[in-house]
Design a protein around this motif. Structure first.
Motif, mmCIF file in Angstrom:
data_model
loop_
_atom_site.group_PDB
_atom_site.id
_atom_site.type_symbol
_atom_site.label_atom_id
_atom_site.label_comp_id
_atom_site.label_asym_id
_atom_site.label_seq_id
_atom_site.Cartn_x
_atom_site.Cartn_y
_atom_site.Cartn_z
ATOM 1 N N SER A 126 -27.999 -8.237 -15.488
ATOM 2 C CA SER A 126 -27.425 -8.947 -16.775
ATOM 3 C C SER A 126 -26.146 -9.360 -16.278
ATOM 4 O O SER A 126 -25.453 -10.028 -16.955
ATOM 5 C CB SER A 126 -27.542 -8.016 -17.772
ATOM 6 O OG SER A 126 -27.084 -6.914 -17.625
ATOM 7 N N GLU B 75 -38.041 -8.461 -19.943
ATOM 8 C CA GLU B 75 -38.160 -7.295 -20.423
ATOM 9 C C GLU B 75 -39.392 -7.225 -21.314
ATOM 10 O O GLU B 75 -39.966 -6.264 -21.195
ATOM 11 C CB GLU B 75 -36.846 -6.815 -20.897
ATOM 12 C CG GLU B 75 -35.807 -6.576 -19.982
ATOM 13 C CD GLU B 75 -34.735 -5.568 -20.210
ATOM 14 O OE1 GLU B 75 -34.497 -5.593 -21.552
ATOM 15 O OE2 GLU B 75 -34.119 -4.851 -19.328
ATOM 16 N N ASN B 76 -39.481 -8.074 -22.289
ATOM 17 C CA ASN B 76 -40.708 -8.047 -23.308
ATOM 18 C C ASN B 76 -41.836 -8.105 -22.465
ATOM 19 O O ASN B 76 -42.875 -7.603 -22.971
ATOM 20 C CB ASN B 76 -40.365 -9.007 -24.388
ATOM 21 C CG ASN B 76 -39.128 -8.814 -25.143
ATOM 22 O OD1 ASN B 76 -38.930 -7.813 -25.306
ATOM 23 N ND2 ASN B 76 -38.813 -9.802 -26.024
ATOM 24 N N LYS C 220 -42.608 -7.758 -19.115
ATOM 25 C CA LYS C 220 -42.652 -6.967 -17.918
ATOM 26 C C LYS C 220 -43.098 -7.733 -16.789
ATOM 27 O O LYS C 220 -44.217 -7.236 -16.151
ATOM 28 C CB LYS C 220 -43.735 -5.918 -18.215
ATOM 29 C CG LYS C 220 -43.066 -4.885 -19.395
ATOM 30 C CD LYS C 220 -44.130 -3.779 -19.496
ATOM 31 C CE LYS C 220 -43.416 -2.827 -20.673
ATOM 32 N NZ LYS C 220 -42.025 -2.367 -20.811
ATOM 33 N N LYS D 78 -35.706 -4.639 -14.866
ATOM 34 C CA LYS D 78 -34.957 -4.465 -16.130
ATOM 35 C C LYS D 78 -33.706 -5.009 -15.992
ATOM 36 O O LYS D 78 -32.942 -5.208 -15.009
ATOM 37 C CB LYS D 78 -35.078 -3.278 -16.667
ATOM 38 C CG LYS D 78 -36.461 -2.565 -16.872
ATOM 39 C CD LYS D 78 -36.398 -1.346 -17.353
ATOM 40 C CE LYS D 78 -35.836 -0.312 -16.330
ATOM 41 N NZ LYS D 78 -37.065 -0.137 -15.055
ATOM 42 N N LYS D 79 -32.800 -5.497 -17.182
ATOM 43 C CA LYS D 79 -31.501 -6.090 -16.989
ATOM 44 C C LYS D 79 -30.596 -5.248 -16.508
ATOM 45 O O LYS D 79 -29.502 -5.552 -15.929
ATOM 46 C CB LYS D 79 -31.113 -6.576 -18.433
ATOM 47 C CG LYS D 79 -31.027 -5.394 -19.650
ATOM 48 C CD LYS D 79 -30.607 -6.079 -20.881
ATOM 49 C CE LYS D 79 -30.029 -5.056 -22.045
ATOM 50 N NZ LYS D 79 -30.093 -5.680 -23.192
ATOM 51 N N ASP D 80 -30.705 -3.866 -16.648
ATOM 52 C CA ASP D 80 -29.653 -2.796 -15.933
ATOM 53 C C ASP D 80 -30.118 -2.507 -14.639
ATOM 54 O O ASP D 80 -29.335 -1.458 -14.144
ATOM 55 C CB ASP D 80 -29.843 -1.685 -16.862
ATOM 56 C CG ASP D 80 -29.396 -2.094 -18.361
ATOM 57 O OD1 ASP D 80 -28.208 -2.860 -18.549
ATOM 58 O OD2 ASP D 80 -29.524 -1.356 -19.323
ATOM 59 N N ASP D 81 -31.240 -3.145 -14.040
ATOM 60 C CA ASP D 81 -31.276 -2.696 -12.424
ATOM 61 C C ASP D 81 -30.137 -3.094 -11.776
ATOM 62 O O ASP D 81 -29.858 -4.515 -12.026
ATOM 63 C CB ASP D 81 -32.861 -3.241 -12.274
ATOM 64 C CG ASP D 81 -33.807 -2.296 -12.705
ATOM 65 O OD1 ASP D 81 -33.672 -1.136 -12.971
ATOM 66 O OD2 ASP D 81 -35.085 -2.925 -12.854
#
Length: 285
Positions: free
Chosen positions: A155, A200-201, A203, A217-220
């Motif tokens: 992100s 994310e919703n 997958k 995921k956005k935090d990866d």
């Protein structure tokens, strides 16, 4: 012509040859996905015999000298390894018969309990200063290199422009998208934010360096090199979702038999305009 002892990139005196982990890993992934492109056993043996670089790291003085080969330059003689060299130096090395070498640098000894950063080659990764690892290519970055911006959470990437490779280099589809964004007053960054939430919703999965499916995921953590194909995929998915909002002439086009995998769309404007490429390849093709 004599063999220069200067680096072809920076012109500094050089003292050793090393391999590039990025280039080697990309080669191996490509050959795994395209086994028909892999050389035969006999070709590998012939290249091994002609290869002057006998180890992963070789000082300049130990590189055997000899007559330059009269045959055309061959790709890397060894199977992919995990040493460091830029793409330009790698190309110069193979085309010069193994004479190009890396810039002079202090010989590094591995401190106990440390690992080598795959961005700067320094042994800065320790238990007290752990690595930042890219979720897709699995390369390890020290904290200094990570702080410089080469790797960050998904992100946190800028994503303010549409890359050249987006929409499979189809300029007509690119114009349809940019015209839509202008008419709707949508910024490119908003596409990124919207598609991240959708990713994310639902997958969505992406392939990592081991050809395994990974749910991002956005935090990866994602390095800059791995971010580009992910970002172009998100743009394609956005364009696919707004198909019904395209002009009537664009909506009524027949689907190209090869869909988004079509290679003609990138260099034939008429084909790109006359056929829809925001679709999958026909099963019978």
């Amino acid at each position: 012509m004599g063999v220069s002892t200067q680096c072809p990139a920076c012109r500094k005196e050089v003292e050793q040859v090393k391999k590039n982990p990025t280039i080697n890993s990309l080669i191996e992934v490509y050959l795994t996905n395209n086994p028909e492109k892999r050389r035969t056993k006999e070709e590998y043996e012939e290249m091994d015999q002609n290869n002057k670089i006998s180890s992963d790291v070789m000082p300049v003085g130990k590189i055997p000298k000899g007559k330059k080969s009269r045959t055309r330059a061959q790709p890397v003689p060894q199977r992919p390894s995990s040493r460091s060299m830029t793409a330009t130096q790698w190309r110069d090395l193979t085309s010069a018969g193994g004479s190009a070498v890396l810039p002079q640098q202090e010989e590094r000894k591995r401190p106990r309990g440390s690992e080598q950063c795959e961005a700067c080659d320094n042994y800065k990764i320790t238990a007290a200063s752990p690595a930042t690892v890219c979720t897709l290519c699995r390369r390890k970055w020290c904290q200094d290199c990570a702080a410089a911006g080469g790797i960050k959470t998904l992100s946190a990437h800028k994503a303010a422009d549409i890359p050249d490779d987006a929409l499979n280099r189809n300029e007509y589809e690119r114009k349809l998208l940019t015209d839509y964004l202008k008419a709707k007053k949508v910024r490119v960054r908003e596409i990124f934010i919207k598609e991240l939430a959708e990713m994310e919703n639902t997958k969505w999965t992406y392939k990592n360096v081991g050809d395994e499916d990974v749910v991002l995921k956005k935090d990866d953590n994602i390095c800059a090199e791995c971010f580009e194909p992910v970002w172009t995929d998100l743009i394609y998915r956005y364009r696919e979702a707004i198909q019904s909002s395209m002009p009537e002439a664009a909506r009524k086009r027949q689907n190209c038999w090869y869909g988004k995998e079509c290679t003609t769309q990138a260099h034939n404007p008429n084909h790109a305009k006359n056929y829809n490429h925001i679709c999958n390849k026909r099963p019978d093709k």
